[in-house]
Design an enzyme around this catalytic site. Structure first.
Site, PDB file in Angstrom:
ATOM      1  N   TYR A  95       0.825  -1.202   0.000  1.00  0.00           N
ATOM      2  CA  TYR A  95       0.000   0.000   0.000  1.00  0.00           C
ATOM      3  C   TYR A  95       0.866   1.262   0.000  1.00  0.00           C
ATOM      4  CZ  TYR A  95      -3.752  -3.081   1.762  1.00  0.00           C
ATOM      5  OH  TYR A  95      -4.675  -4.092   1.931  1.00  0.00           O
ATOM      6  N   ASP A 148     -10.015   6.898   9.885  1.00  0.00           N
ATOM      7  CA  ASP A 148      -9.751   7.337   8.511  1.00  0.00           C
ATOM      8  C   ASP A 148     -10.421   8.682   8.269  1.00  0.00           C
ATOM      9  OD1 ASP A 148     -12.459   6.836   8.024  1.00  0.00           O
ATOM     10  OD2 ASP A 148     -12.091   4.906   7.066  1.00  0.00           O
ATOM     11  N   ARG A 185      -5.401   1.215   8.820  1.00  0.00           N
ATOM     12  CA  ARG A 185      -5.928   2.253   9.726  1.00  0.00           C
ATOM     13  C   ARG A 185      -5.337   2.101  11.125  1.00  0.00           C
ATOM     14  NH1 ARG A 185     -11.937   1.477   9.845  1.00  0.00           N
ATOM     15  NH2 ARG A 185     -11.518  -0.523   8.866  1.00  0.00           N
TER      16      ARG A 185
END
Length: 295
Positions: free
Chosen positions: A65, A79, A175
């Site tokens: 990511y 988030d 997260r």
């Protein structure tokens, strides 16, 4: 039409939205191997037709990511879509390059991670986000994850953001990782942006958008990874007509090869996938196209 399409999912839509659109375009059975949050973008492998039977070979893949961590603010969902529940001043030394690189390095390797409360993990038969929405307290079990690499890309001192690329094991919540990094830095934070760059062998540079998929369909261009291509690195087994008939009927065949997945051929035609276990070969994925020809 059986195989895999690598979609580059845009922000602002769910993985289910993408599945629905592709299903309408192809008029085929479509599935995916793992969702991306609506605010996230990037690699979303879709399984088409008999390709859905490949899901068991995709669910344990590592992922990569590109992440933007916003410091000084905490949200209830961890988030950018959540409500702000806390704010803190971010000291200048926190955003120094050497400090950020040192803190990120702490997260390399195997570790336990507590998933965010806004997640679909079930505890006592209920999803965690169901507890969160009702304001109920619940003990969240940790899970074992592994961070293989984590690389600092950019620091924006004005915006108080840190951008990094992370390669991690299945089940890692980015997260939670963002919140944990912020805590280690001595402040709070949330995941502002997320882009999935890789899922196993599937990379962002090989992905296509829904619009590009439409164009390829109209121009009759290749856009699907066949089951044969997906398993191309696996060894092949050739069966004669007699053995093939037994194989297709589900009969286990004596085979002294090592336990593994094999590509099955007959008369140089790809039949599907077989699995050898304890010196027995059994069928696993059989292509519908071949079955139609044999009728």
């Amino acid at each position: 039409m059986d195989g895999i399409i690598i979609i580059n999912k845009p922000k602002g839509c769910t993985s289910h939205d993408i599945v629905y659109k592709v299903k309408k375009l192809l008029n085929e059975k479509v599935g995916h191997t793992g969702t991306l949050d609506p605010m996230a973008e990037g690699v979303l492998p879709l399984l088409i037709g008999k390709g859905t039977l490949c899901s068991k070979y995709l669910i344990n893949h590592d992922k990569k990511y590109q992440v933007t961590l916003k410091l000084g603010i905490k949200t209830d969902t961890a988030d950018s879509e959540g409500k702000i529940i806390e704010e803190q001043e971010v000291k200048e030394e926190i955003l120094e390059k050497d400090n950020a690189k040192k803190i990120l390095s702490f997260f390399l390797g195997k570790q336990e991670q507590k998933p965010p409360i806004y997640s679909a993990i079930k505890v006592n038969g209920k999803k965690l986000y169901e507890y969160a929405r009702k304001g109920q307290q619940v003990e969240i079990p940790t899970r074992n994850i592994e961070i293989y690499s984590i690389e600092l890309i950019k620091i924006n001192k004005k915006e108080k953001t840190i951008e990094f690329i992370v390669k991690c094991s299945k089940g890692t919540y980015i997260r939670s990782l963002c919140e944990d990094i912020a805590t280690k830095l001595g402040t709070i934070g949330y995941m502002k942006e997320l882009k999935r760059l890789e899922v196993g062998i599937f990379k962002i540079e090989d992905s296509i958008t829904i619009e590009e998929l439409k164009e390829k369909i109209e121009k009759n261009e290749k856009y699907i990874i066949s089951i044969e291509e997906f398993f191309s690195k696996k060894k092949r087994i050739d069966l004669d007509e007699k053995m093939l008939k037994k194989f297709l009927n589900g009969v286990k065949l004596d085979y002294k090869n090592l336990d593994d997945i094999y590509r099955i051929y007959s008369q140089n035609k790809f039949i599907g996938i077989g699995k050898v276990e304890n010196q027995s070969l059994k069928r696993d994925i059989i292509l519908l196209e071949y079955n139609r020809k044999k009728r």
